[in-house]
Enzyme design. Structure first.
Site, PDB file in Angstrom:
ATOM      1  N   ARG A  25     -20.189  24.412 -15.992  1.00 50.76           N
ATOM      2  CA  ARG A  25     -18.969  23.711 -15.552  1.00 50.76           C
ATOM      3  C   ARG A  25     -19.137  23.198 -14.388  1.00 50.76           C
ATOM      4  NH1 ARG A  25     -13.573  23.412 -17.631  1.00 50.76           N
ATOM      5  NH2 ARG A  25     -14.059  24.278 -19.798  1.00 50.76           N
ATOM      6  N   GLU A  39      -5.830  27.022 -15.338  1.00 52.90           N
ATOM      7  CA  GLU A  39      -7.058  26.607 -14.042  1.00 52.90           C
ATOM      8  C   GLU A  39      -6.769  25.671 -13.249  1.00 52.90           C
ATOM      9  OE1 GLU A  39      -9.807  27.392 -17.320  1.00 52.90           O
ATOM     10  OE2 GLU A  39     -10.807  28.302 -15.878  1.00 52.90           O
TER      11      GLU A  39
HETATM   12  N1  MTE Z   1      -1.771  33.432 -14.634  1.00 56.83           N
HETATM   13  C1  MTE Z   1      -1.600  34.712 -14.231  1.00 56.83           C
HETATM   14  N2  MTE Z   1      -0.143  34.908 -13.962  1.00 56.83           N
HETATM   15  N3  MTE Z   1      -2.539  35.647 -14.429  1.00 56.83           N
HETATM   16  C2  MTE Z   1      -3.643  35.592 -14.874  1.00 56.83           C
HETATM   17  O1  MTE Z   1      -4.474  36.381 -14.980  1.00 56.83           O
HETATM   18  N4  MTE Z   1      -5.330  33.627 -15.332  1.00 56.83           N
HETATM   19  C3  MTE Z   1      -5.516  32.424 -15.289  1.00 56.83           C
HETATM   20  C4  MTE Z   1      -4.691  31.444 -15.851  1.00 56.83           C
HETATM   21  N5  MTE Z   1      -3.348  31.972 -15.237  1.00 56.83           N
HETATM   22  C5  MTE Z   1      -4.097  34.031 -15.178  1.00 56.83           C
HETATM   23  C6  MTE Z   1      -3.093  33.117 -15.006  1.00 56.83           C
HETATM   24  C7  MTE Z   1      -7.143  32.054 -16.094  1.00 56.83           C
HETATM   25  S1  MTE Z   1      -8.402  32.239 -15.120  1.00 56.83           S
HETATM   26  C8  MTE Z   1      -7.061  31.503 -17.267  1.00 56.83           C
HETATM   27  S2  MTE Z   1      -8.417  30.981 -17.916  1.00 56.83           S
HETATM   28  C9  MTE Z   1      -5.707  31.140 -17.749  1.00 56.83           C
HETATM   29  O2  MTE Z   1      -4.544  31.705 -17.288  1.00 56.83           O
HETATM   30  C10 MTE Z   1      -5.574  31.924 -19.319  1.00 56.83           C
HETATM   31  O3  MTE Z   1      -4.678  31.617 -19.976  1.00 56.83           O
HETATM   32  P1  MTE Z   1      -4.194  30.142 -20.713  1.00 56.83           P
HETATM   33  O4  MTE Z   1      -5.379  29.816 -21.476  1.00 56.83           O
HETATM   34  O5  MTE Z   1      -2.987  30.916 -21.828  1.00 56.83           O
HETATM   35  O6  MTE Z   1      -3.449  29.433 -19.825  1.00 56.83           O
HETATM   36  N1  HPA Z   2     -14.396  28.568 -19.383  1.00 59.25           N
HETATM   37  C1  HPA Z   2     -14.079  29.873 -19.504  1.00 59.25           C
HETATM   38  N2  HPA Z   2     -14.745  30.853 -20.353  1.00 59.25           N
HETATM   39  C2  HPA Z   2     -15.984  30.514 -21.130  1.00 59.25           C
HETATM   40  C3  HPA Z   2     -16.106  29.274 -21.120  1.00 59.25           C
HETATM   41  C4  HPA Z   2     -15.404  28.264 -20.197  1.00 59.25           C
HETATM   42  O1  HPA Z   2     -15.909  26.912 -20.397  1.00 59.25           O
HETATM   43  N3  HPA Z   2     -17.383  28.894 -21.826  1.00 59.25           N
HETATM   44  C5  HPA Z   2     -17.613  30.687 -22.187  1.00 59.25           C
HETATM   45  N4  HPA Z   2     -16.850  31.160 -21.695  1.00 59.25           N
HETATM   46 MO1  MOS Z   3     -10.356  31.829 -17.169  1.00 60.12          MO
HETATM   47  S1  MOS Z   3     -11.552  31.926 -15.536  1.00 60.12           S
HETATM   48  O1  MOS Z   3     -11.351  30.753 -17.957  1.00 60.12           O
HETATM   49  O2  MOS Z   3     -10.492  33.423 -17.547  1.00 60.12           O
END
Ligand code: MTE
Ligand code: HPA
Ligand code: MOS
Length: 772
Positions: free
Chosen positions: A311, A715
């Site tokens: 990534r 993210e």
């Molecule tokens: N927001 C909160 N409040 N707490 C969290 O742990 N994790 C982040 C983001 N936002 C997180 C957060 C991460 S690393 C990811 S990948 C996404 O939320 C995952 O949730 P989603 O795929 O439902 O957005």
């Molecule tokens: N993002 C987060 N987690 C993952 C990914 C990615 O692209 N690929 C495998 N695990």
């Molecule tokens: Mo988020 S770093 O893809 O859990």
């Protein structure tokens, strides 16, 4: 009337603030005969374990049992990708690695018991940094490469050439709820695990592997997490496995709940990266060639380091066209915690390199950094360095233009220049930076999701899906999707705790794709149910099934028709007519592919975009700074839940600001983490939020082919924080006479101080480091 797209509070907001929300530890306090496990940690970064004496520990007050390798009925390993993480190691590989575990009647007794364990070690040489790993040739995997065009040829003929390197530090997740797992014995060899995990299916797999039982004997439930941020994508498994082993041995419920110290010293963080680059460019700042080497610190085991590195390599372009580029990545194997997923998942580490380069090129040419960035933007028709068409490239320029206007960027630039001329010791800086972030797991098979929706005879609905709730508001969005898809009020829908016995073989909730994937699966299940119910309604209302409209808890014979049933009445008659009132839904992302050998493909379903403008003020005597104002414009498509999305944009940005400014991890020469609490590891607080904080979601941004035209948001906003780093750099530059500004990352006040000293031009100190 529909709940979709409404600015609703988080579904658990009241529970969060009233103490009513249940987490693993709270669930544990409801069970009887609870036992607690505590680890003994290695005092060496690398050593052979030659002897373990448990006799004193075993007879300590309250101690119920000790766990070591011989107690593992299955495989003594919790590695999620490679089997390289022994639960009970014969050779320790990082300072703080658990060696054995003590289980007792109370957490305190387990801790005191662990202190009585006597382990003999034979210390071995340790590799503790990226540089040391490079010179020792210590890597987890062969190099990965993305390449397009002729970077060497283009470099050799470019009118300007520069080279440089940038080290970027890691980041502690600092989720409020530390790692936790509770194992509850069920009949026979079956177990139920409550785990604070982003990936219940993987937790189930690892527990089954360690116990040596088929997966059907292990159920994993995640009610919610008190934050995860990637830190519980793979690294929740170990604790569940230990709780399961102890529970199996004792036949009692067992809780593993890490203290902040244990959590910080035993779990992996964001990968530190070292980038080395050569860049060739035109007099107007347009890039002609880039050669970039990325070295990540993977730590002792492989974990997710390979997709994280990929990534990073995919995001080395950010929003800029790289016609001739080679990006080579290596994962260093070091004797430290295993670095892991963290919001952005390598994207931030790849993108910071090109942002560093943009600023370097601009200051080298004495051009405005925002102009150099703009000149290098992707244009419609362009493809990325890995061959994916940037279909909506014009969105970058649109967001950039709208934000420049709404933040009064040009006028404030002039004001700040005037301020700086008249202010010798306090300087301000303003910067704008863009974000493009690829949405999809780059591991293609993870891009699938399932759902199970149950309608009860009173018309109330339970929704099960594979995603987990970590505060990001996934369950809020899912409830809105289900309510809208079924045409019922929001309070008719309850989103259930995530369980492996409701939806099997799920993916981690990660890659920001939780609502894209699970939302689409839930929508599919609801549509199946609605089609069945439409048949029943049609016969009762005397219309064709296609004419039936579901809305607001009622079912109409046609749009705006007076002929109606309540949803509950319809469900009751469907039950009597023997129509099944539960259905599964499934979704997989279409048309994504990537070929590692050629380094080309379409790894991402689409891109999320945004831009940030930040203004900072620095005190030149101390390097102390403040973020005065931030303006963010972020693209979430058609928002499923604008308040939740806004929270994600604000929270992601501030977390990014922490990574880039004050969050510095410091390890001792023996490999011990020295910043292992909030006193020494400086997180951003409410006081660090800008006084003026303008957050806008992009209008007219519907994304075709994603659930209800929305976009992932978890993210991408993290990387809007680059605008703060670049604003600091602009302010630092104004202390000097122009030219490139070297700035360490994180740009702590201390690093800023030394960067200012270097700008002041006495050349005594290298930037970002105090004199030796
Ligand atoms: N927001 C909160 N409040 N707490 C969290 O742990 N994790 C982040 C983001 N936002 C997180 C957060 C991460 S690393 C990811 S990948 C996404 O939320 C995952 O949730 P989603 O795929 O439902 O957005
Ligand atoms: N993002 C987060 N987690 C993952 C990914 C990615 O692209 N690929 C495998 N695990
Ligand atoms: Mo988020 S770093 O893809 O859990």
């Amino acid at each position: 009337m529909s709940a979709l797209g409404k600015p609703l509070p988080h579904e658990s907001a009241r529970l969060h603030v009233s103490g009513g929300a249940r987490y693993v530890e709270g669930l544990a306090s409801q069970t009887g005969r609870l036992a607690y496990a505590w680890p003994l940690l290695s005092p060496h970064a690398h050593a052979r374990v030659t002897a373990i004496d448990l006799s004193a520990a075993a007879s300590a007050p309250g101690v119920l049992c000790c766990l070591q390798a011989a107690d593992v009925p299955g495989e003594n390993d919790a590695g999620p990708v490679r089997h390289d993480e022994p639960l009970f190691p014969s050779e320790v590989q990082f300072f703080g690695q658990p060696v054995v575990w003590i289980v007792a009647e109370s957490a305190e007794q387990a801790r005191l018991g662990a202190e009585l364990v006597r382990v003999t070690y034979e210390p071995l040489p340790a590799v503790l940094s990226i540089e040391q790993a490079i010179s020792a040739d210590s890597f987890h995997l062969p190099a990965d490469r993305l390449r397009r065009g002729d970077p060497e040829g283009a470099l050799s003929i470019a009118p300007h050439r520069l080279e440089g390197e940038l080290f970027v530090g890691g980041q502690e997740h600092f989720y409020l709820e530390t790692q936790a797992a509770l194992a509850l014995p069920e009949d026979g060899e079956a177990l139920l695990i409550h785990s604070s995990t982003q990936h219940p299916t993987e937790t189930q797999e690892i527990v089954a592997r360690v116990l040596g039982v088929p997966k059907h004997q292990v159920s994993v439930q995640c009610t919610r997490m008190g934050g995860a941020f990637g830190g519980k994508e793979t690294q929740a498994n170990v604790w569940a496995a230990v709780a399961a082993l102890a529970s199996r041995k004792l036949g009692r419920p067992v809780l593993v709940r890490l203290t902040r110290y244990l959590d910080m010293v035993t779990t992996g963080k964001r990968h530190p990266f070292l980038g080395r680059f050569q860049v060739g460019f035109e007099p107007d700042g347009k890039l002609r060639a880039l050669k970039l080497e990325l070295f990540s610190d993977g730590g002792f085991s492989l974990d997710l380091s390979s997709p994280v590195l990929y990534r990073a390599m995919f995001h080395a372009d950010n929003c800029y066209l790289l016609e001739n580029a080679e990006i080579v990545g290596r994962i260093c194997k070091t004797h430290t915690v295993s670095h892991t997923a963290f919001r952005g998942f390598g994207g931030p580490q790849g993108m910071i390199m090109i942002e560093e380069i943009m600023d370097l090129v601009a200051r080298h040419l004495a051009l405005a950094p925002h102009e150099v960035r703009e000149r290098n933007f992707y244009r419609p028709g362009d493809t990325s360095h890995y061959g994916q068409e940037i279909k909506d490239a014009d969105r970058i320029a649109r967001i950039w233009g709208e934000l420049r206007g709404s933040s009064s960027f040009d006028a404030r630039s002039r004001d700040i220049a005037a301020f700086n001329t008249s202010s010798p010791h306090v300087k301000r800086g303003l910067a704008i930076t863009p974000v493009k972030f690829g949405i999809s797991f780059t591991t293609a098979f993870f891009n699938q999701a399932g759902a199970l929706v149950l309608i009860f005879k009173d018309g109330s609905v339970q929704v099960n899906h594979g995603g987990t709730e970590m505060g990001q508001g996934l369950h809020t969005k899912i409830a809105q999707i289900a309510a809208h898809a079924l045409g019922v009020p929001l309070d008719a829908v309850r989103v259930m705790p995530t369980r492996t016995d409701k939806v099997p073989n799920t993916s981690a909730t990660a890659a920001s794709s939780g609502s894209d994937l699970n939302g689409a699966a839930v929508k599919a299940a609801c549509e199946t149910l609605q089609a069945r119910l439409a048949e029943v309604a049609a016969s009762q209302l005397g219309v064709s099934p296609a004419a039936v409209v579901f809305h607001g808890g009622h079912v109409f014979g046609a749009e705006r028709s007076g002929l109606r049933l309540s949803f509950g009445e319809l469900v009751e008659s469907a039950y009597l007519a023997r129509v099944p009132l539960f259905a599964t839904g499934y979704y997989r992302t279409p048309n994504i592919h990537f070929d590692r050998d050629s380094g080309t493909g379409k790894p991402f379903h689409y891109f999320a975009y945004g831009a940030g403008v930040s203004e900072v003020e620095i005190d030149g005597f101390t390097g102390q700074y403040r973020l005065l104002r931030a303006d963010l414009l972020h693209d979430v498509g058609n928002s499923l839940s604008p308040l939740v999305d806004r929270g994600q944009v604000e929270g992601g940005f501030i977390q990014g600001v922490g990574w880039l400014t004050t969050e510095q991890l410091v390890w001792g020469a023996d490999g011990a983490l020295l910043t292992h609490g909030a006193s020494t590891y400086k997180l951003p607080t409410l006081a660090d939020c800008p006084a003026v904080f303008n957050v806008q979601l992009l209008n007219r941004a519907e994304e075709p082919g994603v659930v209800y035209g929305s976009k992932a948001v978890g993210e991408p906003p993290f990387m809007l924080a680059f605008s703060v780093r670049e604003a600091l750099r602009a302010a630092i530059a104004s202390f000097g006479r122009g030219g490139p500004v070297k700035l360490a990352s994180p740009a702590t006040p201390e690093a800023v101080f030394w960067a200012i000293e270097a700008q002041r031009g006495d050349g005594r100190h290298p930037a970002g480091r105090p004199p030796a």
